[in-house]
Structure formats: C-alpha cells, structure tokens
Design an enzyme around this catalytic site. Structure first.
Site, mmCIF file in Angstrom:
data_model
loop_
_atom_site.group_PDB
_atom_site.id
_atom_site.type_symbol
_atom_site.label_atom_id
_atom_site.label_comp_id
_atom_site.label_asym_id
_atom_site.label_seq_id
_atom_site.Cartn_x
_atom_site.Cartn_y
_atom_site.Cartn_z
ATOM 1 C CG HIS A 50 -1.266 -5.432 2.315
ATOM 2 N ND1 HIS A 50 -0.729 -4.269 2.808
ATOM 3 C CD2 HIS A 50 -2.589 -5.175 2.137
ATOM 4 C CE1 HIS A 50 -1.678 -3.346 2.907
ATOM 5 N NE2 HIS A 50 -2.816 -3.873 2.502
ATOM 6 C CG ASP A 90 -2.230 -0.807 0.893
ATOM 7 O OD1 ASP A 90 -2.214 -1.579 -0.097
ATOM 8 O OD2 ASP A 90 -3.208 -0.686 1.632
ATOM 9 C CG ASN A 102 -5.690 -3.554 -0.231
ATOM 10 O OD1 ASN A 102 -4.774 -3.189 0.528
ATOM 11 N ND2 ASN A 102 -6.872 -2.963 -0.245
ATOM 12 C CG HIS A 103 -4.814 0.750 -1.864
ATOM 13 N ND1 HIS A 103 -5.643 1.749 -2.343
ATOM 14 C CD2 HIS A 103 -5.354 0.356 -0.689
ATOM 15 C CE1 HIS A 103 -6.625 1.958 -1.486
ATOM 16 N NE2 HIS A 103 -6.474 1.120 -0.472
ATOM 17 C CG HIS A 111 -5.510 -5.220 4.760
ATOM 18 N ND1 HIS A 111 -5.678 -4.384 3.666
ATOM 19 C CD2 HIS A 111 -6.550 -6.087 4.721
ATOM 20 C CE1 HIS A 111 -6.764 -4.758 3.005
ATOM 21 N NE2 HIS A 111 -7.303 -5.774 3.628
#
Length: 268
Positions: free
Chosen positions: A92, A10, A42-43, A172
């Site tokens: 993550h 991220d 996840n980004h 996260h």
C-alpha cells in the site's frame, strides 16, 4: 482462464458506504479465495478508523462495538505485501530502510496496530520522494504524514536488483490521472515505482481519474477513467493478474503511457 484481482488497501473511511465496500470485497474473497487478494492499507487500523468515519459508521449501522472489534481483528490479519509473477513487489505505502530482501517481510508481526515508525509502518505509510529529490537521497523524513519516511531511487534499485523485480507498485497517494510512473532512471526507462489510485473524484473534490493496472502476457496496461460503473464499490487501488502473497510472518496465525512492455534492462 480466470482473472486474478489484487487490491492494495484502504477500503474504509471515505464516504458512508465503507461497510458495503468491505462486504462486497469479502464476498469476492470467500467465493474466489485463490483469485482475490486484499492487502492492508494504512486506514485498516484502529487509529485511522476511530479518527475518520469507519468506527462511527459501524456503530451507527449495528449499534454494536463487538462488530467493530471483529473488523479490527480482520484488518490485522490482512497480508501487507504481494509478489506478482516474481516481477512486481506490491504494497500500500512503499519500501522501508529495513527492507532488503522480500523474505524480510516474513519477519514482520502484522497482527498489531501499526506503530508510528518502523518496518510495518513504512510498508503502509511511506511515500516516494519528489522526482527532483529521488536521485539525491536514499531516505528522508515524511512530515506530511507525521510518520514513516520518503524513499528515493537508490534503495529501490537495490531492492529490485536483489530480488530480481522489475518495479514496485504501490497506492496511498491520489493522482490526477489515476496513476504515476516514477521514472527516476530517465524518461525512457521503465518506472522503478508505479503509483496507482483507483478512486475517481476522490472525496468528491479532487476531480482526479481513477486507474487500474492490467498485467497480461508480460505486458502492462493502465486503464483510467473519471467514473467507474459504481462509486460505492470503488476504493483506492487494484491490479489484475496472477498474484501470490508473500508468506505469513513468523505467523503465530495465520508518467507514462499504457501498454508498456516490461523490460528488466530499462527500468533503472
């Protein structure tokens, strides 16, 4: 002696300096390729960067879609998990119902846009259950994320035992103190899961601390603060120490107090 850095993902979508954060970290990686490890969050995906700010930031600064596409290609090449000294499994998001041995991660095709379910999705998106539920269930839906799962104590215990790990370290989720020790095995137990979040005052509204983990000589220290020396290069999670990433997939290409003594007998 050289410090090793593990970043848990991220790097983009929070603020107007995502590009500068990435450039700074890429320069570190290029200069110290064996000492700087950047995991995918996840980004680091097309869906998230289009929905949030990174794509528009790149187009505003470069006016070139091709540069954005190169970032996406780079994000898809990032490793998705790391083994720290054979003691800590890092990613993550969290674990997956499909994860039993760390070698299972080698079979994941990470060179794709993350789907809304499955192994890759879980490594980037899953969350630990609340403490009150973690002893009761293995996995449950994750409605807050609208994808992936929440995981409890039993599957974490199984992964730690099978792979001889001490703990799972993940990011996260913003934490008031910058970190959380998930002591599902009892208050005196070494945490089965540790969440670390390195961005203080997240999004300018949470008033949280940011934390980093230092692992040295078999001891873990956690440093937290409300302000790093510069916010523009601060992102969500990082860990200091000797690190090796898990091997590439089938590769078509490449609560607690600080200073806790690790103990294999205490964490479950």
């Amino acid at each position: 002696y050289r410090t090793n850095l593990l970043f848990l993902g991220d790097y983009v979508d929070r603020g107007i300096f995502s590009l500068e954060v990435c450039v700074f970290l890429f320069c570190l990686k290029l200069n110290y390729p064996r000492n700087v490890i950047m995991l995918r969050g996840n980004h680091e995906s097309r869906a998230m960067t289009e929905h949030f700010t990174f794509r528009s930031e790149i187009l505003q600064k470069f006016h070139d879609e091709e540069i954005y596409e190169l970032f996406i290609k780079l994000f898809e090449a990032m490793p998705i998990a790391a083994d720290v000294n054979g003691d800590y499994l890092c990613m993550h998001g969290g674990i997956s119902p499909e994860l039993e041995a760390k070698t299972d991660i080698e079979s994941v095709n990470r060179f794709i846009e993350p789907p809304l379910k499955g192994f890759l999705c879980d490594l980037l998106w899953s969350d630990p259950m609340d403490d009150r539920d973690a002893r009761k269930m293995k996995f449950s839906p994750n409605p807050q994320r609208e994808c992936s799962v929440k995981f409890g104590l039993e599957p974490v215990k199984q992964i730690l035992r099978t792979n001889n790990f001490i703990s799972v370290i993940r990011a996260h989720q913003v934490q008031v103190d910058g970190y959380k020790m998930h002591r599902w095995g009892g208050h005196q137990a070494f945490p089965s899961v540790i969440t670390v979040f390195s961005a203080p005052n997240y999004c300018g509204e949470y008033n949280n601390k940011g934390a980093v983990i230092l692992i040295e000589n078999d001891k873990m220290n956690i440093n937290s603060t409300r302000m790093w020396y510069t916010r523009s290069i601060c992102h969500k999670a990082w860990i200091f120490q000797v690190v090796r990433t898990l091997p590439h997939g089938k590769d078509r290409r490449h609560d607690g107090a600080p200073d806790e003594e690790k103990s294999r007998q205490r964490h479950l």
